[in-house]
Motif scaffolding. Structure first.
Motif, mmCIF file in Angstrom:
data_model
loop_
_atom_site.group_PDB
_atom_site.id
_atom_site.type_symbol
_atom_site.label_atom_id
_atom_site.label_comp_id
_atom_site.label_asym_id
_atom_site.label_seq_id
_atom_site.Cartn_x
_atom_site.Cartn_y
_atom_site.Cartn_z
ATOM 1 N N ALA A 171 -6.928 -0.436 -8.997
ATOM 2 C CA ALA A 171 -7.707 0.340 -8.033
ATOM 3 C C ALA A 171 -8.223 1.624 -8.661
ATOM 4 O O ALA A 171 -9.381 2.016 -8.445
ATOM 5 N N LEU A 172 -7.385 2.271 -9.473
ATOM 6 C CA LEU A 172 -7.798 3.512 -10.141
ATOM 7 C C LEU A 172 -8.880 3.236 -11.186
ATOM 8 O O LEU A 172 -9.761 4.076 -11.402
ATOM 9 N N ALA A 173 -8.809 2.084 -11.818
ATOM 10 C CA ALA A 173 -9.843 1.737 -12.796
ATOM 11 C C ALA A 173 -11.196 1.580 -12.112
ATOM 12 O O ALA A 173 -12.245 1.927 -12.669
ATOM 13 N N ALA A 174 -11.163 1.042 -10.886
ATOM 14 C CA ALA A 174 -12.400 0.885 -10.124
ATOM 15 C C ALA A 174 -12.872 2.207 -9.548
ATOM 16 O O ALA A 174 -14.058 2.511 -9.520
ATOM 17 N N ASN A 175 -11.918 3.029 -9.089
ATOM 18 C CA ASN A 175 -12.257 4.309 -8.470
ATOM 19 C C ASN A 175 -11.185 5.341 -8.828
ATOM 20 O O ASN A 175 -10.176 5.479 -8.120
ATOM 21 N N PRO A 176 -11.376 6.092 -9.918
ATOM 22 C CA PRO A 176 -10.374 7.066 -10.356
ATOM 23 C C PRO A 176 -10.083 8.156 -9.330
ATOM 24 O O PRO A 176 -9.053 8.836 -9.431
ATOM 25 N N ASP B 10 -16.212 -3.156 -3.490
ATOM 26 C CA ASP B 10 -15.780 -4.549 -3.541
ATOM 27 C C ASP B 10 -14.620 -4.744 -4.507
ATOM 28 O O ASP B 10 -13.701 -5.538 -4.252
ATOM 29 N N ARG B 11 -14.640 -4.030 -5.626
ATOM 30 C CA ARG B 11 -13.543 -4.143 -6.589
ATOM 31 C C ARG B 11 -12.242 -3.605 -6.012
ATOM 32 O O ARG B 11 -11.177 -4.199 -6.182
ATOM 33 N N VAL B 12 -12.329 -2.494 -5.312
ATOM 34 C CA VAL B 12 -11.133 -1.893 -4.719
ATOM 35 C C VAL B 12 -10.566 -2.772 -3.605
ATOM 36 O O VAL B 12 -9.361 -3.032 -3.549
ATOM 37 N N THR B 13 -11.431 -3.236 -2.715
ATOM 38 C CA THR B 13 -10.938 -4.062 -1.617
ATOM 39 C C THR B 13 -10.361 -5.373 -2.146
ATOM 40 O O THR B 13 -9.422 -5.914 -1.554
ATOM 41 N N GLY B 14 -10.883 -5.851 -3.269
ATOM 42 C CA GLY B 14 -10.334 -7.045 -3.890
ATOM 43 C C GLY B 14 -8.897 -6.855 -4.318
ATOM 44 O O GLY B 14 -8.065 -7.778 -4.220
ATOM 45 N N VAL B 15 -8.575 -5.663 -4.809
ATOM 46 C CA VAL B 15 -7.197 -5.353 -5.196
ATOM 47 C C VAL B 15 -6.285 -5.397 -3.973
ATOM 48 O O VAL B 15 -5.212 -6.006 -3.990
ATOM 49 N N PRO C 243 0.797 -1.232 0.000
ATOM 50 C CA PRO C 243 0.000 0.000 0.000
ATOM 51 C C PRO C 243 0.827 1.279 0.000
ATOM 52 O O PRO C 243 0.444 2.264 -0.625
ATOM 53 N N ALA C 244 1.966 1.290 0.710
ATOM 54 C CA ALA C 244 2.794 2.501 0.745
ATOM 55 C C ALA C 244 3.337 2.833 -0.638
ATOM 56 O O ALA C 244 3.392 3.993 -1.049
ATOM 57 N N ARG C 245 3.734 1.799 -1.366
ATOM 58 C CA ARG C 245 4.281 2.025 -2.706
ATOM 59 C C ARG C 245 3.169 2.339 -3.702
ATOM 60 O O ARG C 245 3.364 3.109 -4.647
ATOM 61 N N MET C 246 1.987 1.765 -3.501
ATOM 62 C CA MET C 246 0.837 2.110 -4.327
ATOM 63 C C MET C 246 0.456 3.568 -4.105
ATOM 64 O O MET C 246 0.156 4.300 -5.053
ATOM 65 N N TYR C 247 0.492 4.003 -2.858
ATOM 66 C CA TYR C 247 0.179 5.395 -2.513
ATOM 67 C C TYR C 247 1.181 6.331 -3.174
ATOM 68 O O TYR C 247 0.819 7.398 -3.698
ATOM 69 N N ASP C 248 2.455 5.926 -3.169
ATOM 70 C CA ASP C 248 3.481 6.712 -3.845
ATOM 71 C C ASP C 248 3.148 6.866 -5.330
ATOM 72 O O ASP C 248 3.314 7.940 -5.908
ATOM 73 N N TYR C 249 2.648 5.800 -5.931
ATOM 74 C CA TYR C 249 2.270 5.844 -7.350
ATOM 75 C C TYR C 249 1.094 6.794 -7.559
ATOM 76 O O TYR C 249 1.080 7.571 -8.521
ATOM 77 N N TYR C 250 0.098 6.761 -6.677
ATOM 78 C CA TYR C 250 -1.040 7.681 -6.797
ATOM 79 C C TYR C 250 -0.570 9.132 -6.780
ATOM 80 O O TYR C 250 -1.135 9.990 -7.471
ATOM 81 N N LEU C 251 0.473 9.394 -5.980
ATOM 82 C CA LEU C 251 0.975 10.758 -5.842
ATOM 83 C C LEU C 251 1.930 11.158 -6.965
ATOM 84 O O LEU C 251 2.441 12.278 -6.973
ATOM 85 N N GLY C 252 2.177 10.219 -7.882
ATOM 86 C CA GLY C 252 3.083 10.523 -8.996
ATOM 87 C C GLY C 252 4.535 10.238 -8.686
ATOM 88 O O GLY C 252 5.424 10.670 -9.424
ATOM 89 N N GLY C 253 4.795 9.477 -7.624
ATOM 90 C CA GLY C 253 6.172 9.146 -7.263
ATOM 91 C C GLY C 253 6.740 8.032 -8.127
ATOM 92 O O GLY C 253 6.027 7.397 -8.919
ATOM 93 N N LYS C 254 8.021 7.769 -7.939
ATOM 94 C CA LYS C 254 8.721 6.758 -8.732
ATOM 95 C C LYS C 254 9.278 5.623 -7.878
ATOM 96 O O LYS C 254 9.968 4.740 -8.388
#
Length: 271
Positions: A44-49, A207-212, A20-31
């Motif tokens: 997750a973004l496809a389910a909830n942009p 449900d789609r997001v929590t599945g991810v 989750p920490a690295r996914m969060y970094d991706y949401y923020l535009g990190g590398k």
């Protein structure tokens, strides 16, 4: 001045499993993320942009909330679940208010320690360290923080739990964890807390997001406004109370829909 914290081993790092920490970094535009993190984040973004805008709104809340606590004269902070360092970290905000402020970061992901060391190297006169510990074992976490010998628990501390408690299931006893941490802090300390919610999300999307996240290293547990407010039991909530993060003392007029962002936040003082 940055001071090293607990070491992590290479065996702890699992780049093949989304974190989750690295996914969060991706949401923020990190590398600072791996292909598995990016693939899971895109699902997750496809389910909830709105995940990306929610992550950014949470960073804004963190900035305003830490600044608010620092303005009370608090010069030491314990930030748990810090995630990958990015712009507007707790130590930057606190040390902008007081260059001598002390900050202890805690995370259970070894990659956070690696990136934090690089970020903190050569920092200013304030003292900052990063340790590896698990929020699900709050007593052990506190022992590790005390061993770092950076915070003075006889003086007020700003406890920061930003976007981390929704990665704990009910059986992980998140309320007990927060209560244990607060019990260790003196009167005048503050709790800065933000937490994801599904209050505004249709069940199918939820449900789609929590599945991810169920396939990542931690689940995603959205809690209601009242459930989030319960974390503040026994504390004095600062105005405006528990609200969606863009509505917590905004610097500018909130955008349309700010009252339905899927993250609550609040700050409270321990009496």
């Amino acid at each position: 001045m940055w001071e090293p914290g607990g070491a992590a081993t290479a065996a702890d790092l699992r780049p093949d499993i989304p974190h989750p920490a690295r996914m969060y970094d991706y949401y923020l535009g990190g590398k600072d993320n791996f292909p598995a993190d990016r693939a899971a984040a895109e699902k997750a973004l496809a389910a909830n942009p709105e995940f990306r805008s929610t992550a950014r709104a949470n960073r804004g809340f963190l900035t305003r909330a830490v600044r608010c606590v620092a303005d009370t004269g608090t010069d030491q902070f314990l930030d748990i679940g810090t995630g990958i360092p990015t712009a507007g970290n707790t130590h930057e905000i606190a040390q902008a208010a007081d260059p001598g402020a002390r900050v202890v970061y805690v995370d259970n992901d070894p990659i956070v320690l690696s990136h934090a060391r690089a970020l903190m190297a050569g920092a200013g006169p304030g003292r900052t360290t990063v340790i590896q510990a698990d929020l699900r074992r709050p007593a052990d976490l506190l022992d590790a923080v005390r061993a770092a010998d950076l915070l003075d628990f006889s003086r007020p501390v700003g406890l920061v739990l930003a976007a981390v408690l929704h990665f704990l299931r009910d059986e992980d006893e998140p309320y007990r964890a927060v209560a244990t941490l607060l019990d260790a802090l003196p009167s005048g300390s503050h709790l800065v807390l933000s937490h994801g919610t599904a209050d505004f999300i249709p069940r199918e999307i939820r449900d789609r997001v929590t599945g991810v996240y169920d396939k990542a290293t931690a689940p995603l547990v959205g809690r209601s406004r009242e459930e989030v407010r319960t974390f503040f039991d026994g504390l004095d909530l600062l105005t405006p109370g528990v609200v969606t993060v863009p509505l917590w003392r905004p610097d500018t007029a909130p955008a349309h829909g700010a009252d339905r962002v899927s993250m609550y936040g609040a700050v409270a003082r321990k009496p």
